[in-house]
Design a protein around this motif. Structure first.
Motif, mmCIF file in Angstrom:
data_model
loop_
_atom_site.group_PDB
_atom_site.id
_atom_site.type_symbol
_atom_site.label_atom_id
_atom_site.label_comp_id
_atom_site.label_asym_id
_atom_site.label_seq_id
_atom_site.Cartn_x
_atom_site.Cartn_y
_atom_site.Cartn_z
ATOM 1 N N VAL A 1 5.330 2.973 0.462
ATOM 2 C CA VAL A 1 6.281 1.928 0.082
ATOM 3 C C VAL A 1 5.490 0.700 -0.338
ATOM 4 N N ALA A 2 5.780 0.177 -1.533
ATOM 5 C CA ALA A 2 5.054 -0.968 -2.072
ATOM 6 C C ALA A 2 6.026 -2.073 -2.445
ATOM 7 N N ALA A 3 5.548 -3.302 -2.362
ATOM 8 C CA ALA A 3 6.366 -4.453 -2.750
ATOM 9 C C ALA A 3 5.526 -5.406 -3.587
ATOM 10 N N VAL A 4 6.180 -6.056 -4.527
ATOM 11 C CA VAL A 4 5.513 -7.000 -5.413
ATOM 12 C C VAL A 4 6.139 -8.373 -5.245
ATOM 13 N N GLY A 5 5.320 -9.408 -5.077
ATOM 14 C CA GLY A 5 5.819 -10.773 -4.973
ATOM 15 C C GLY A 5 6.839 -10.924 -3.855
ATOM 16 N N THR A 6 8.008 -11.459 -4.183
ATOM 17 C CA THR A 6 9.022 -11.673 -3.149
ATOM 18 C C THR A 6 9.674 -10.371 -2.685
ATOM 19 N N GLY A 7 9.316 -9.242 -3.299
ATOM 20 C CA GLY A 7 9.769 -7.960 -2.767
ATOM 21 C C GLY A 7 9.276 -7.734 -1.349
ATOM 22 N N THR A 8 8.195 -8.425 -0.959
ATOM 23 C CA THR A 8 7.689 -8.328 0.413
ATOM 24 C C THR A 8 8.740 -8.777 1.415
ATOM 25 N N PHE A 9 9.570 -9.748 1.031
ATOM 26 C CA PHE A 9 10.626 -10.216 1.937
ATOM 27 C C PHE A 9 11.633 -9.101 2.212
ATOM 28 N N THR A 10 11.856 -8.228 1.243
ATOM 29 C CA THR A 10 12.785 -7.112 1.444
ATOM 30 C C THR A 10 12.219 -6.127 2.459
ATOM 31 N N LEU A 11 10.931 -5.800 2.332
ATOM 32 C CA LEU A 11 10.308 -4.915 3.329
ATOM 33 C C LEU A 11 10.294 -5.575 4.701
ATOM 34 N N ALA A 12 10.044 -6.879 4.723
ATOM 35 C CA ALA A 12 10.028 -7.592 5.994
ATOM 36 C C ALA A 12 11.401 -7.558 6.657
ATOM 37 N N ALA A 13 12.450 -7.707 5.854
ATOM 38 C CA ALA A 13 13.809 -7.669 6.403
ATOM 39 C C ALA A 13 14.126 -6.314 7.020
ATOM 40 N N ALA A 14 13.479 -5.261 6.506
ATOM 41 C CA ALA A 14 13.680 -3.925 7.073
ATOM 42 C C ALA A 14 12.844 -3.688 8.316
ATOM 43 N N GLY A 15 11.997 -4.645 8.684
ATOM 44 C CA GLY A 15 11.140 -4.512 9.856
ATOM 45 C C GLY A 15 9.937 -3.611 9.630
ATOM 46 N N LEU A 16 9.668 -3.252 8.376
ATOM 47 C CA LEU A 16 8.602 -2.287 8.104
ATOM 48 C C LEU A 16 7.214 -2.903 8.180
ATOM 49 N N LEU A 17 7.122 -4.222 8.117
ATOM 50 C CA LEU A 17 5.814 -4.876 8.101
ATOM 51 C C LEU A 17 5.456 -5.544 9.417
ATOM 52 N N ASP A 18 6.294 -5.412 10.440
ATOM 53 C CA ASP A 18 5.988 -6.019 11.732
ATOM 54 C C ASP A 18 4.672 -5.460 12.281
#
Length: 347
Positions: free
Chosen positions: A103-120
């Motif tokens: 799963v990859a995110a670009v720019g503010t897409g990181t906030f979407t992964l963070a909201a899913a708890g995947l980056l904790d």
């Protein structure tokens, strides 16, 4: 054949939606061993692209179901990145991660992964304008303020307007090697001959510090071994996070987290130069979350590894001392000491 699912949320930058097709399409055309299918998958509420280009109305041939069998899910940025994603998006991303999908995110897409708890508990990055915001909203993420592409397990995050290109080339390199990724990059890009020295000077400029943040700077340097967060620093400075960031940029040329990272790297260099304690212990004493984090940042800013740095100083005949030795810390050209100008002016 590998499936790349690009999750299109409303307000996603148009270039971030089209870049995967350019990269993987070029790779497939030039390298027969590279086989990819790029899917554009619409999140609920998708209507049009967002900044920086003019908005374009778009549709997508797949919905969230297009993520179900993807090998890589790519999440571009979006307008309103602080808002909750549309219904079903977080569940679909968690399901993809649970089955081992990258799963990859670009720019503010990181906030979407963070909201899913995947980056904790993981390292991640985002565009430089949003680094402090990401750290404030998601304190469990180890935010890399200088990262271009940050890889932590199956998760990739990238910063910058060309972050989507960086991520796609990174995935391509992982799948088919650096040669294929490099040749694909050359097909797509004409190198820009920028004045690298001017760019570095702008990033690393040294500005005389004011007394207003001096106590906080001294406190940070004394507490590097602690897991300091942006709210911690603001609390010590008795100011808001936004005001703290403005003052740091005005007086050091860096954000608070960038300054903290530089200070930790300087301390790690001092320990490597003046002691023989293991690199793992150096990482802990300097405040890095792991030896791997130390090695990553060390290479990014000095172009070498902690072990190589230590060997170089030993070859030069330097004496080792205890961890609290008084030798002046080594400074690489890529990592200037923000206090150097004050010392030179005081002589």
């Amino acid at each position: 054949m590998s499936v790349i699912a690009v999750l299109a949320l409303d307000g996603a930058p148009g270039h971030q939606l089209t870049t995967p097709g350019l990269v993987f399409g070029t790779a497939c055309r030039e390298h027969p061993e590279a086989e990819y299918e790029v899917r554009l998958c619409a999140a609920p509420g998708l209507r049009a692209t967002g900044a920086p280009a003019p908005a374009l109305r778009i549709g997508a041939p797949h919905g969230l179901d297009g993520l179900a069998d993807a090998d890589v899910v790519l999440v571009p940025g979006r307008a309103g990145h602080r808002d909750a994603p549309p219904p079903g998006v977080l569940a679909a991303l968690r399901a993809a991660a649970d089955r081992g999908c990258r799963v990859a995110a670009v720019g503010t897409g990181t906030f979407t992964l963070a909201a899913a708890g995947l980056l904790d508990g993981r390292r991640a990055t985002t565009g430089w304008r949003h680094v402090e915001e990401l750290a404030e909203l998601h304190p469990r993420i180890d935010v890399d303020p200088l990262g271009a592409v940050v890889e932590d397990g199956p998760f990739l995050t990238a910063a910058g307007i060309y972050g989507g290109l960086d991520v796609c080339l990174h995935v391509l390199g992982r799948d088919h090697g650096r040669r294929v990724a490099g040749e694909t990059s050359r097909e797509l890009l004409t190198p820009l001959h920028a004045d690298a020295d001017s760019v570095r000077e702008e990033i690393d400029r040294e500005v005389a510090e004011s007394a207003g943040i001096e106590p906080t700077l001294r406190w940070m340097e004394a507490e590097l071994h602690l897991p300091l967060t942006l709210p911690d620093i603001a609390t010590h400075a008795r100011t808001s996070i936004s005001s703290l960031t403005r003052r740091f940029r005005a007086h050091t040329g860096l954000s608070p987290l960038q300054y903290l990272l530089r200070a930790r790297l300087q301390e790690a260099q001092r320990l490597l130069r003046t002691t023989d304690i293991p690199v793992e212990r150096v990482a802990a004493l300097a405040g890095f979350t792991s030896p791997a984090a130390l090695r990553h940042h060390f290479r990014a800013l000095t172009g070498t590894t902690p072990s190589a740095c230590r060997r170089a100083h030993r070859i030069s005949g330097e004496n080792l001392s205890s961890p609290d030795g008084t030798n002046a810390p080594f400074q690489s050209s890529a990592m200037p000491n923000p206090r150097a100008r004050d010392r030179s002016n005081s002589r």
